[in-house]
Design an enzyme around this catalytic site. Structure first.
Site, PDB file in Angstrom:
ATOM      1  N   TRP A 287      -9.856  -2.040   3.627  1.00 50.37           N
ATOM      2  CA  TRP A 287      -8.676  -1.165   3.694  1.00 50.37           C
ATOM      3  C   TRP A 287      -8.782   0.016   2.746  1.00 50.37           C
ATOM      4  O   TRP A 287      -7.987   0.957   2.862  1.00 50.37           O
ATOM      5  CB  TRP A 287      -7.404  -1.961   3.370  1.00 50.37           C
TER       6      TRP A 287
ATOM      7  N   GLY B 186      -1.462 -11.247   8.837  1.00 49.13           N
ATOM      8  CA  GLY B 186      -1.372 -12.702   8.915  1.00 49.13           C
ATOM      9  C   GLY B 186      -2.333 -13.368   9.872  1.00 49.13           C
ATOM     10  O   GLY B 186      -2.226 -14.573  10.117  1.00 49.13           O
TER      11      GLY B 186
ATOM     12  N   ASN C  75      -8.521  -9.183  13.504  1.00 52.02           N
ATOM     13  CA  ASN C  75      -9.249 -10.223  14.234  1.00 52.02           C
ATOM     14  C   ASN C  75      -8.321 -11.028  15.139  1.00 52.02           C
ATOM     15  O   ASN C  75      -7.125 -11.147  14.882  1.00 52.02           O
ATOM     16  CB  ASN C  75      -9.902 -11.174  13.230  1.00 52.02           C
TER      17      ASN C  75
ATOM     18  N   ARG D 283       0.790  -1.219   0.000  1.00 50.13           N
ATOM     19  CA  ARG D 283       0.000   0.000   0.000  1.00 50.13           C
ATOM     20  C   ARG D 283       0.831   1.283   0.000  1.00 50.13           C
ATOM     21  O   ARG D 283       0.278   2.358   0.185  1.00 50.13           O
ATOM     22  CB  ARG D 283      -1.025  -0.051   1.135  1.00 50.13           C
TER      23      ARG D 283
ATOM     24  N   CYS E 146      -8.950 -23.953  -1.227  1.00 52.05           N
ATOM     25  CA  CYS E 146      -8.450 -23.378  -2.485  1.00 52.05           C
ATOM     26  C   CYS E 146      -9.181 -22.097  -2.881  1.00 52.05           C
ATOM     27  O   CYS E 146      -8.629 -21.234  -3.563  1.00 52.05           O
ATOM     28  CB  CYS E 146      -8.586 -24.385  -3.629  1.00 52.05           C
TER      29      CYS E 146
ATOM     30  N   LYS F  71     -15.112  -2.354   9.601  1.00 53.68           N
ATOM     31  CA  LYS F  71     -15.542  -3.517   8.828  1.00 53.68           C
ATOM     32  C   LYS F  71     -16.920  -3.994   9.271  1.00 53.68           C
ATOM     33  O   LYS F  71     -17.687  -4.536   8.491  1.00 53.68           O
ATOM     34  CB  LYS F  71     -14.529  -4.646   9.071  1.00 53.68           C
TER      35      LYS F  71
ATOM     36  N   ASP G 188     -14.467 -11.940  11.817  1.00 56.61           N
ATOM     37  CA  ASP G 188     -13.348 -11.293  11.122  1.00 56.61           C
ATOM     38  C   ASP G 188     -13.593  -9.797  10.955  1.00 56.61           C
ATOM     39  O   ASP G 188     -13.265  -9.226   9.917  1.00 56.61           O
ATOM     40  CB  ASP G 188     -13.067 -11.962   9.767  1.00 56.61           C
TER      41      ASP G 188
HETATM   42 CA    CA Z   1      -8.790 -10.277   9.269  1.00 53.44          CA
END
Ligand code: CA
Length: 722
Positions: free
Chosen positions: A403, A186, A266, A126, A621, A342, A315
C-alpha cells in the site's frame, strides 16, 4: 501534466455554495495538498519547488506532534488553508495548525479495541478526505464519519459494513463531486465480501454500492456485472460466505471520463484449490478479485475491469496505489492508469477502456514466466504450491509493492516505487474448514518456521540475506528502471515527487531521505528514532514550503515479519514530523524499547510438543506477534513473557482476558492442550534466545560473521528443496 485539482464549481447549484465555503476555508491552488494523494489523478506530485537539490541539505525539523501511539502510522496528511488534517491509530483524527503544529481539535471515534483482532495489518488508518467544510474518515470498525472541519464536531456517521463480520476500514475515503467513496478490508478472514460504496457527503445516505465478488446483493449497483463474475467461480458453495475481493486502499478518478478506478484484494481463502476445487487450474479467474476496475461515478455501474492475477493463489491483491497519467506511447498520446502490483509487475492500461498496454517486472518474481503481451494475462511458471510440498515464491504476500504509495513526476516521466524482494513458502493447509471471523487462508503459514532451537544469529543471517528493499525509479513508457537505490529492509515508506526535482522517502530502518529525481543521487538524509512507512507530502504557507511525514513503524510486515522486521533499540513512539528549510526543532530524546535477556521458566516439554507448539504459534499467532516468536513491532515479544505471564496464557488466549486490549480470544480455534504446546514453544524460543544473548561477545561476533558467509548457500539449498 500536473495533478488535476478537485475543486468543483457548478454555477447555480447548491454545490457552488459548498465549493465557495471550501475556498473560504483557504483552498489555494498549488500550495495546499487537498487530498491524500494530491488530487484525483493521485500522482503524489507537488508543483512546489522552494526546496530543491541545491538547498535540501538545509532541511530541518520545524515542529512535531506526538501521535499517542506506538503502532503503525500510514496516513498522508491533507492540508487545506492553514490546517493540516491527519489520522493516527484506532482511526483518531487530528486537525493542527499547519504552521505551528498547535492542535485545533482531535476526534476519537472510540473504536472498540476487540476490533483490532480483525485488522490483519495493524490498527492503522491512511488519512482523511476534506471537502465542503467537512472532514471524512473511515473507522477500523467500519463506520464512515463526517466531521465539521472547523470544530471537529460530529456531523453524521454511518455503519458501512456488517458488524458481526470481520470487516475493517484502514483506507482514506475519497470525495468526488459530493460523493464520499469508501471500501473495506478483511479478505484474509472468512466471511468478508468486497464493496465500493458512494455516500452523499451532506447526510451520509448510501447512493450506490458496487459488489466486487458474487453472492446475494439486491442493492448491487450493477447486477449484470455481478452475474458475469459468478461464472468464474466454479464452486458456488463458497459464495454465500463472502469470498474477499476487498477494496481496501486505492481509488483514483478521471473528471473527463467520469470514471472511478479502484483495485481489489485477494479472493478468500488464499488457497485457490480450496475455493475452486478440481477446476482450479482452468476457468476459475474468480472475478473481480485481484482486479483493477472502473465504474461510473454517477451510478456505480461497471465500466471495465482488468485482472492482474487471475485465480490468485498468493495473496496478490491489486489494491495498491493507482496513478493516472497522460503519456505518449508509440507516438500516441494515451490516457493511462499505472500500478506497481503486489505480484511484481508494473501495469500500464488505457484508462478509458481498460485495454492492456504493457507490463514488465519491476522487482524479483518467480511465479510467472512473463505477461502475455496481447492479453496481459500472466504465464505461470509452475503450478502454485507443487502439491503438499509447497514452493518458495517471490513475491511473498507482503508484495513486491504494497500500500505504500508510489509517486509520479510529470517532469521526469518516472514513477518512484517503494519495492521489495521477499520469498515465501506457499504450502497448502492439510485440513481446512472455514471459520467465520477467523484468519483463514487455507495455507500452512507455519511451514516456513525455523526450528525452535535455531541460533537467533543464524536466523538473522538467513533473513538478512533473503529480504531486500529498493527504491525504484520506473519509466512507465519504456517499462524499465531508470535508477534504483538498494535498501537493507523492506516495508519502506511511500514516496513524494516535487517540481524541486526531488523524491522524498522515509525508510523502515529510520531515515528520511531526498534523492535527485533524475539520477537517484542522494541529496539529504535525516536520522529518525523510529521507522517510516507512510508517504511524505508537502505544502506551502506564507511563502514557506513544508515537508510532512508520519513516523510510526507498524503494518502487516512489522507485525508478521519477525527477525526481518526487527530493528534494535527502536523507539516505537509515533510522531507527525514537519520540516522546512533551516528548521531548528529537535525530537525528544529517544526511548528505545530494551528487552534485555528473557527469563523463561524451565522447559519440561517433549520435542514433539514444542514442534506442535511451533506449528500452532506460526499458524495462529505469528501474523501479529512475529514469525518464530520474534516481534518486529511494538506488540509484545512473547519470548519475554514473565513466569507469571506464562501462568496466565490460558486465560489470555482462551478466556479473552486481554480482549479489550486488542488480543483476540482464540477459544474457537485452539484448546487447552494446544495452548500448552504454544507455551512450551515460547519457553523453548526464550531459552534459545537467552543462551544466545548470554554467550561471550567475541564468540557471538565470530558466529555472526560465519553465518553471514554461509547464509546465501543455505538459502540457495532451501530454494532448491522447495
Ligand atoms: Ca490480501
Amino acid at each position: 501534466m500536473p495533478a488535476v485539482r478537485m475543486q468543483k464549481i457548478r454555477l447555480g447549484s447548491a454545490t457552488f455554495v459548498l465549493a465557495s465555503l471550501g475556498l473560504a476555508l483557504g483552498a489555494r491552488a498549488g500550495t495546499d495538498w487537498p487530498s491524500v494523494a494530491n488530487g484525483p489523478y493521485e500522482q503524489r506530485y507537488s508543483a512546489l519547488d522552494q526546496i530543491d537539490a541545491g538547498n535540501v541539505s538545509r532541511l530541518g525539523l520545524a515542529w512535531y506532534y506526538d501521535m499517542e501511539s506506538t503502532r503503525g502510522l500510514e496516513a498522508t496528511p491533507v492540508v487545506v488553508g492553514d490546517t493540516l488534517y491527519t489520522t493516527g491509530t484506532w482511526s483518531r483524527v487530528y486537525a493542527l495548525d499547519a504552521v505551528s503544529g498547535r492542535l485545533k481539535w482531535r476526534y476519537d471515534p472510540q473504536v472498540p479495541r476487540r476490533v483490532g483482532a480483525w485488522a490483519c495489518c495493524d490498527v492503522v488508518n491512511r488519512g482523511v478526505a476534506v471537502d465542503a467544510g467537512k472532514v471524512f474518515v473511515g473507522t477500523l470498525d467500519g463506520r464512515l464519519i463526517a466531521l465539521d472541519a472547523q470544530t471537529g464536531g460530529l456531523l453524521w456517521s454511518v455503519q458501512t459494513t456488517p458488524t458481526d463480520r470481520p470487516y475493517t476500514i484502514t483506507m482514506a475515503p475519497r470525495v468526488i463531486e459530493g460523493k464520499v467513496l469508501i471500501g473495506n478490508g478483511g479478505a484474509e478472514y472468512a466471511g468478508v465480501r468486497g464493496t465500493l460504496s458512494a455516500y452523499d457527503e451532506n447526510d451520509g445516505h448510501l447512493l450506490w454500492r458496487f459488489y466486487t465478488v458474487p453472492g446475494d446483493a439486491p442493492d448491487a449497483s450493477d447486477p449484470q456485472a455481478l452475474a458475469r463474475a459468478a461464472q468464474t467461480w466454479p464452486d458456488p458453495r463458497w459464495l454465500p460466505m463472502g469470498v474477499g475481493g476487498t477494496v481496501w486502499n486505492a481509488i483514483a478518478y478521471d473528471p473527463q471520463l467520469r470514471l472511478v478506478y479502484f483495485g481489489t484484494g485477494n479472493a478468500n481463502p488464499w488457497n485457490r484449490y480450496v475455493r475452486n476445487g478440481a477446476d482450479s487450474d482452468k476457468d476459475s479467474d474468480n472475478l473481480y478479485s485481484a482486479c483493477i476496475l472502473a465504474v461510473h461515478l454517477d451510478d456505480g455501474r461497471y465500466a471495465w475491469h482488468f485482472q492482474t492475477t487471475p485465480g490468485d493463489a498468493w495473496d496478490y491483491d491489486a489494491a495498491e496505489h493507482l496513478v493516472l497519467a497522460d503519456l505518449v506511447i508509440d507516438g500516441q498520446p494515451r490516457k493511462v492508469i499505472l500500478q506497481a502490483n503486489k505480484n511484481g509487475f508494473f501495469y500500464v492500461l488505457d484508462r478509458a477502456t481498460g485495454q492492456f498496454i504493457s507490463a514488465a517486472a519491476f522487482a524479483d518474481q518467480n511465479w510467472a514466466r512473463g505477461i502475455d503481451p496481447k492479453t496481459g494475462r500472466p504465464q505461470l511458471a509452475q503450478t502454485p504450491y507443487d502439491g503438499a510440498q509447497g514452493r518458495i515464491v517471490r513475491p511473498a504476500p507482503f508484495g513486491a509493492h504494497n500500500w505504500q504509495d508510489m509517486s509520479y513526476s510529470p517532469d521526469t516521466g518516472l514513477v518512484y516505487i517503494p519495492a521489495a524482494s521477499v520469498p515465501f513458502l506457499y504450502t497448502p493447509e492439510k485440513e481446512f474448514s472455514p471459520l467465520i471471523g477467523a484468519w483463514d487462508t487455507g495455507l500452512n503459514l507455519a511451514a516456513q518456521a525455523a526450528p525452535a532451537d535455531m541460533d537467533p544469529l543464524l536466523l538473522k543471517a538467513l533473513v538478512k540475506d533473503a529480504v531486500h528493499g529498493a527504491l525504484v525509479a520506473w519509466d512507465p513508457v519504456a517499462q524499465r528502471a531508470a535508477w534504483r537505490v538498494e535498501q537493507p529492509m523492506i516495508w519502506n515508506g511511500g514516496t513524494l515527487a516535487t517540481r524541486g526535482g526531488l523524491v522524498f522517502q522515509g525508510t523502515a530502518d529510520g531515515f528520511l531521505r531526498a534523492y535527485d529525481a533524475r539520477s537517484g543521487a542522494q541529496r539529504w538524509e535525516y536520522r529518525l528514532p523510529n521507522g517510516v512507512i507512510a508517504p511524505p507530502m508537502t505544502y506551502e504557507i506564507g511563502g514557506v514550503q513544508y515537508l510532512a511525514v508520519m513516523m510510526g513503524w507498524g503494518g502487516a510486515f512489522a507485525l508478521a515479519g519477525g527477525e526481518a522486521a526487527k530493528v534494535p533499540d527502536r523507539d516505537y513512539r509515533g510522531h507527525l514530523l514537519v520540516f522546512k528549510l533551516d528548521g531548528q526543532a529537535t525530537l525528544p530524546p529517544p526511548q528505545p524499547r530494551e528487552l534485555g535477556v528473557p527469563d523463561p521458566p524451565p522447559s519440561t516439554a517433549s520435542a514433539a510438543e514444542i514442534a506442535e507448539g511451533s506449528r500452532l504459534f506460526n499458524q495462529h499467532c505469528g501474523v501479529c506477534h512475529g514469525a518464530n516468536a520474534v516481534s518486529g513491532s511494538a506488540l509484545p515479544d512473547l519470548r519475554y513473557l514473565s513466569k507469571a505471564q506464562h501462568g496466565m496464557l490460558q486465560a489470555i488466549v482462551l478466556g479473552g482476558a486481554l480482549e479489550n486490549a486488542g488480543m483476540p480470544n482464540f477459544s474457537r480455534q485452539l484448546d487447552a492442550t494446544q495452548v500448552a504446546a504454544i507455551d512450551a514453544y515460547l519457553i523453548a524460543r526464550a531459552q534459545t534466545t537467552r543462551a544466545a544473548l548470554t554467550q561471550p561477545g567475541w564468540w557471538a561476533r565470530v558466529k555472526a560473521w560465519g553465518y553471514r558467509l554461509i547464509a546465501p548457500l543455505l538459502n540457495w539449498l532451501n530454494a532448491l528443496k522447495y
